[in-house]
Design an enzyme around this catalytic site. Structure first.
Site, PDB file in Angstrom:
ATOM      1  N   PHE A  62       0.802  -1.225   0.000  1.00 36.28           N
ATOM      2  CA  PHE A  62       0.000   0.000   0.000  1.00 36.28           C
ATOM      3  C   PHE A  62       0.831   1.269   0.000  1.00 36.28           C
ATOM      4  CE2 PHE A  62      -2.656  -3.016   2.708  1.00 36.28           C
ATOM      5  CZ  PHE A  62      -3.295  -3.554   1.593  1.00 36.28           C
ATOM      6  N   ALA A  64       4.720   3.617  -0.912  1.00 40.24           N
ATOM      7  CA  ALA A  64       6.002   3.836  -1.591  1.00 40.24           C
ATOM      8  C   ALA A  64       6.901   4.596  -0.629  1.00 40.24           C
ATOM      9  CB  ALA A  64       5.794   4.647  -2.870  1.00 40.24           C
ATOM     10  N   ASN A  66      11.438   5.702  -0.020  1.00 35.82           N
ATOM     11  CA  ASN A  66      12.828   5.650  -0.463  1.00 35.82           C
ATOM     12  C   ASN A  66      13.747   5.867   0.720  1.00 35.82           C
ATOM     13  OD1 ASN A  66      11.914   5.711  -3.232  1.00 35.82           O
ATOM     14  ND2 ASN A  66      11.627   7.909  -2.993  1.00 35.82           N
ATOM     15  N   HIS A  73      26.143  19.110   2.731  1.00 41.15           N
ATOM     16  CA  HIS A  73      26.337  20.303   1.892  1.00 41.15           C
ATOM     17  C   HIS A  73      26.008  19.965   0.440  1.00 41.15           C
ATOM     18  CE1 HIS A  73      28.162  22.617   5.214  1.00 41.15           C
ATOM     19  NE2 HIS A  73      28.360  21.376   5.651  1.00 41.15           N
ATOM     20  N   HIS A  83      30.401  24.290  10.827  1.00 40.41           N
ATOM     21  CA  HIS A  83      31.031  23.876   9.565  1.00 40.41           C
ATOM     22  C   HIS A  83      32.480  24.343   9.473  1.00 40.41           C
ATOM     23  CE1 HIS A  83      31.553  22.974   5.384  1.00 40.41           C
ATOM     24  NE2 HIS A  83      31.304  24.169   4.911  1.00 40.41           N
ATOM     25  N   HIS A 212      32.858  31.796   4.604  1.00 41.92           N
ATOM     26  CA  HIS A 212      32.830  30.741   5.620  1.00 41.92           C
ATOM     27  C   HIS A 212      33.553  31.191   6.891  1.00 41.92           C
ATOM     28  CE1 HIS A 212      31.880  28.241   2.070  1.00 41.92           C
ATOM     29  NE2 HIS A 212      31.389  27.376   2.914  1.00 41.92           N
TER      30      HIS A 212
HETATM   31  C1  23J Z   1      34.226  23.028   2.421  1.00 50.49           C
HETATM   32  C2  23J Z   1      35.333  23.715   1.982  1.00 50.49           C
HETATM   33  C3  23J Z   1      35.184  24.769   1.121  1.00 50.49           C
HETATM   34  C4  23J Z   1      33.915  25.126   0.715  1.00 50.49           C
HETATM   35  C5  23J Z   1      32.771  24.450   1.179  1.00 50.49           C
HETATM   36  C6  23J Z   1      32.961  23.401   2.021  1.00 50.49           C
HETATM   37  C7  23J Z   1      31.401  24.852   0.759  1.00 50.49           C
HETATM   38  O1  23J Z   1      31.199  25.574  -0.170  1.00 50.49           O
HETATM   39  C8  23J Z   1      30.211  24.455   1.531  1.00 50.49           C
HETATM   40  O2  23J Z   1      29.291  23.805   0.996  1.00 50.49           O
HETATM   41  O3  23J Z   1      30.112  24.830   2.690  1.00 50.49           O
HETATM   42  S1  23J Z   1      33.721  26.475  -0.390  1.00 50.49           S
HETATM   43 MN    MN Z   2      27.967  24.349   2.629  1.00 54.19          MN
END
Ligand code: 23J
Ligand code: MN
Length: 262
Positions: A62, A64, A66, A73, A83, A212
């Site tokens: 019944f 579906a 995944n 990222h 990160h 970042h």
């Molecule tokens: C790790 C190192 C460099 C970069 C990135 C990740 C990303 O762009 C991300 O997706 O955070 S530039």
């Molecule tokens: Mn990223």
């Protein structure tokens, strides 16, 4: 207007269509473009896999469903402070600990589409942001700043999206002083339509990958691979960007949604 009245007005607008939802999200699947780093660095996020468990057949008559294989990222996604090494110690810096109040916020959309079309290495600078503010109004504390480049037009092809040659990737992004300026304004974060929050050439900047480095140093957030920013006003949209509550996660695919006056 009281907060209750504000929400009632929003509810009316959502129901009668005068508040519209713009989907700022790229499709998430096996063809989703993924970041490539120089060969000495690991970038083994796998291509997205969607595995069928069953689809109404003998294995489950019944239903579906995944299961997925995907990196944090991948596709339209959220970068958490955890990160980056500069943001590693914030107790509220991973996808499961960020205050959800930050997942719904106003967006400033800076149109750099003409510049990016002319020059794929275009960098938005602090002066560029200040010129935009002089025209459209100040960026305020707690607001997103999104760089519109219309780069989403290339999202269907990893080669076009990454735009790399023997000198490396060529995609637009922020200068170092741009992010420094946005952090001085206490912006909530920075979003782009390219594979990551930084420009393609940003590995060679000082500091390397300044979006970042500086966003996460300041316990702030990044958004990458956004789409449809051409459908947002320069000011006035409300952006909903909630990462999955991955335990100690450094980021997450999101469904990025913008509320706009229709
Ligand atoms: C790790 C190192 C460099 C970069 C990135 C990740 C990303 O762009 C991300 O997706 O955070 S530039
Ligand atoms: Mn990223």
């Amino acid at each position: 207007m009281t907060p209750t009245e504000t929400l009632a007005t929003l509810a009316t607008g959502l129901l009668d269509g005068t508040v519209k939802i713009v989907d700022c999200t790229a499709p998430l699947g096996p063809d989703t473009p993924l970041l490539k780093l120089p060969p000495e660095l690991a970038d083994d996020t796998p291509k997205i896999e969607i595995h069928k468990i069953s689809e109404y057949g003998d294995r489950g008559p019944f239903w579906a469903w995944n299961w997925l294989k995907l990196g944090e990222h991948s596709g339209t996604h959220y970068d958490a402070p955890h990160h980056w090494i500069t943001g590693k110690d914030y107790p509220d810096g991973s996808t499961d600990t960020i205050d959800p109040q930050n997942f719904v916020a106003p967006a400033n959309v800076i149109d750099c589409s003409a510049e990016a079309a002319e020059n794929p290495d275009f960098l938005l600078t602090a002066d560029g942001v200040k010129a935009w503010e002089a025209e459209h109004g100040e960026i305020k504390e707690g607001e997103w700043v999104l760089m519109r480049t219309d780069w989403d037009q290339y999202n269907g092809s990893e080669e076009a999206f990454l735009n790399a040659d023997e000198t490396g990737p060529h995609t637009p992004g922020p200068s170092v002083d741009c992010i420094e300026y946005l952090m001085s304004k206490k912006a909530l974060g920075w979003g782009t339509q390219c594979i990551g929050t930084d420009a393609g050439a940003a590995g060679g900047f000082e500091p390397p990958f300044p979006a970042h480095n500086l966003l996460h140093l300041n316990n702030r957030y990044g958004l990458a691979s956004l789409t449809n920013l051409d459908k947002l006003p320069p000011k006035g949209a409300i952006l909903i960007t909630a990462p999955l509550k991955i335990v100690k996660g450094t980021g997450s695919p999101i469904r990025a949604l913008a509320l706009v006056a229709g």
